[in-house]
Motif scaffolding. Structure first.
Motif, short mmCIF file in Angstrom:
data_model
loop_
_atom_site.label_atom_id
_atom_site.label_comp_id
_atom_site.label_asym_id
_atom_site.label_seq_id
_atom_site.Cartn_x
_atom_site.Cartn_y
_atom_site.Cartn_z
N PRO A 66 5.09 39.51 33.13
CA PRO A 66 4.29 40.49 32.38
C PRO A 66 4.01 40.10 30.94
O PRO A 66 2.91 40.34 30.44
N ALA A 67 4.96 39.48 30.27
CA ALA A 67 4.74 39.10 28.87
C ALA A 67 3.60 38.10 28.74
O ALA A 67 2.74 38.21 27.87
N ARG A 68 3.59 37.09 29.62
CA ARG A 68 2.54 36.09 29.55
C ARG A 68 1.19 36.67 29.96
O ARG A 68 0.17 36.42 29.33
N VAL A 69 1.19 37.46 31.03
CA VAL A 69 -0.06 38.04 31.52
C VAL A 69 -0.66 38.98 30.48
O VAL A 69 -1.88 38.99 30.26
N SER A 70 0.18 39.78 29.84
CA SER A 70 -0.32 40.69 28.81
C SER A 70 -1.03 39.93 27.69
O SER A 70 -2.11 40.32 27.24
N LEU A 71 -0.43 38.82 27.27
CA LEU A 71 -1.03 38.02 26.20
C LEU A 71 -2.31 37.35 26.67
O LEU A 71 -3.34 37.39 25.99
N GLU A 72 -2.28 36.73 27.86
CA GLU A 72 -3.48 36.05 28.34
C GLU A 72 -4.63 37.04 28.54
O GLU A 72 -5.78 36.72 28.24
N ALA A 73 -4.32 38.23 29.02
CA ALA A 73 -5.38 39.22 29.22
C ALA A 73 -6.01 39.62 27.89
O ALA A 73 -7.24 39.77 27.80
N ARG A 74 -5.21 39.77 26.86
CA ARG A 74 -5.77 40.11 25.54
C ARG A 74 -6.62 38.97 25.00
O ARG A 74 -7.64 39.19 24.34
N ILE A 75 -6.20 37.75 25.27
CA ILE A 75 -7.00 36.60 24.84
C ILE A 75 -8.32 36.56 25.60
O ILE A 75 -9.39 36.31 25.01
N ASP A 80 -14.52 37.77 25.48
CA ASP A 80 -15.54 38.50 26.25
C ASP A 80 -15.42 38.26 27.76
O ASP A 80 -16.43 38.25 28.48
N GLU A 81 -14.22 38.07 28.25
CA GLU A 81 -13.99 37.91 29.68
C GLU A 81 -13.16 39.08 30.19
O GLU A 81 -12.09 38.90 30.76
N ARG A 82 -13.66 40.29 29.97
CA ARG A 82 -12.92 41.49 30.33
C ARG A 82 -12.64 41.60 31.82
O ARG A 82 -11.53 41.96 32.22
N PRO A 83 -13.61 41.33 32.72
CA PRO A 83 -13.30 41.40 34.16
C PRO A 83 -12.15 40.47 34.56
O PRO A 83 -11.30 40.84 35.38
N ALA A 84 -12.14 39.27 33.99
CA ALA A 84 -11.07 38.33 34.31
C ALA A 84 -9.72 38.86 33.80
O ALA A 84 -8.69 38.70 34.46
N ALA A 85 -9.75 39.51 32.65
CA ALA A 85 -8.51 40.07 32.10
C ALA A 85 -7.97 41.17 33.00
O ALA A 85 -6.77 41.24 33.28
N GLN A 86 -8.86 42.03 33.47
CA GLN A 86 -8.44 43.12 34.34
C GLN A 86 -7.94 42.61 35.69
O GLN A 86 -6.95 43.12 36.23
N ALA A 87 -8.61 41.60 36.22
CA ALA A 87 -8.18 41.02 37.49
C ALA A 87 -6.79 40.41 37.36
O ALA A 87 -5.94 40.53 38.27
N LEU A 88 -6.54 39.76 36.24
CA LEU A 88 -5.24 39.15 36.00
C LEU A 88 -4.15 40.22 35.90
O LEU A 88 -3.06 40.07 36.47
N ARG A 89 -4.45 41.30 35.19
CA ARG A 89 -3.46 42.38 35.07
C ARG A 89 -3.11 42.98 36.43
O ARG A 89 -1.95 43.23 36.73
N TRP A 90 -4.13 43.22 37.25
CA TRP A 90 -3.86 43.82 38.55
C TRP A 90 -3.07 42.85 39.44
O TRP A 90 -2.15 43.28 40.16
N CYS A 91 -3.39 41.58 39.39
CA CYS A 91 -2.65 40.59 40.16
C CYS A 91 -1.19 40.58 39.74
O CYS A 91 -0.28 40.49 40.58
N CYS A 92 -0.95 40.69 38.45
CA CYS A 92 0.42 40.73 37.94
C CYS A 92 1.14 41.98 38.41
O CYS A 92 2.31 41.93 38.81
N PHE A 93 0.44 43.12 38.38
CA PHE A 93 1.08 44.35 38.84
C PHE A 93 1.45 44.26 40.31
O PHE A 93 2.55 44.67 40.70
#
Length: 273
Positions: A66-75, A80-93
């Motif tokens: 979660p710590a790494r995913v949270s940071l990568e999603a914010r990056i 401007d890659e919001r869909p990729a950030a959301q997909a990453l968060r859901w995959c992590c969950f």
């Protein structure tokens, strides 16, 4: 020391150059990525957070920690890659059932869509192959009703040796969800007696007292395959008749061994044996 000086001077480039000279397993990839993100250097931050062998100092988690995913999603959002950030968060969950990651994911969703996604997350957790992770998620969210449902769904799954978390969970549930609390308290007590953990007999006696109080509420609603309190207590007495240190604490058996045998028998109240 050189990095400390570089940080104090605000020289991020020198800090990164020194970090890059370390062995890969010693590099603080997430720390550098976070500083690059704060400095507005998102592309470089993404490179660091995705480096092979990446980890924060002291972190032992996987790539979906979660710590790494949270940071990568914010990056990703900063680039401007919001869909990729959301997909990453859901995959992590899906992989970790992290309540924090799910909260971050839901915050980025439109109204009403977040409610539907939250329901989907709860359904996923109930079906999780590892109920222990799901229980922690429901306690963290918190959804005590779903935590209780999960416990009752898997009555024999809970490890009574998990004394760091199960007593707290049982205490949270005992008022409104006595059946679930009963399952956890029994698991805890069974583990103490099965392993003859004499130093925990005080806690075991406390759990048995709680089970007696919960019995009135649970014996009318318990599943047929689960023994009632009287039958459970009788089973304990049959299985552990010689654990006098425990029974003395609950008012059963002979609390005081004969004087002549004291030199050969442990002092139960002191925690021996």
């Amino acid at each position: 020391m050189r990095q400390t000086i570089a940080s104090a001077r605000g020289d991020l480039d020198l800090l990164i150059a020194l970090e890059a000279k370390k062995q890969p397993h010693m590099q603080d990839y997430l720390g550098i990525a976070a500083q690059l993100l704060e400095a507005g250097r998102s592309a470089e931050a993404l490179d660091w957070v995705r480096k092979p062998g990446r980890r924060a100092l002291g972190e032992t988690g996987s790539d979906l920690s979660p710590a790494r995913v949270s940071l990568e999603a914010r990056i990703l959002e900063a680039t401007d890659e919001r869909p990729a950030a959301q997909a990453l968060r859901w995959c992590c969950f899906e992989a970790t059932l992290s309540a924090d990651i799910l909260r971050e994911h839901l915050k980025q969703l439109p109204d009403f869509e977040d409610i539907e996604t939250e329901d989907r997350a709860h359904a996923l957790a109930l079906e999780k192959a590892k109920p222990e992770a799901a229980l922690q998620f429901f306690l963290d969210w918190p959804r005590l009703d779903l935590a209780a449902k999960l416990i009752v769904m898997h009555p024999h799954r809970w490890n009574g040796g998990d004394w760091h978390s199960l007593p707290k969970a049982a205490a949270l549930l005992e008022h409104d969800y006595p059946l679930a609390a009963t399952i956890l308290y029994r698991a805890l007590l069974d583990d103490i007696l099965d392993r003859a953990r004499s130093k925990a007999y005080r806690h075991g006696a406390e759990y048995l007292g709680k089970l007696a109080l919960l019995a009135e509420a649970t014996d009318t609603t318990r599943p047929n395959e689960q023994a009632g309190h009287a039958a459970y207590l009788a089973k304990l007495k049959t299985a552990h008749p010689r654990k006098s240190g425990f029974w003395a604490r609950v008012g059963e058996g002979d609390p005081a061994p004969p004087q002549a045998s004291r030199s050969r028998r442990p002092n139960w109240d002191r925690g021996d044996g």
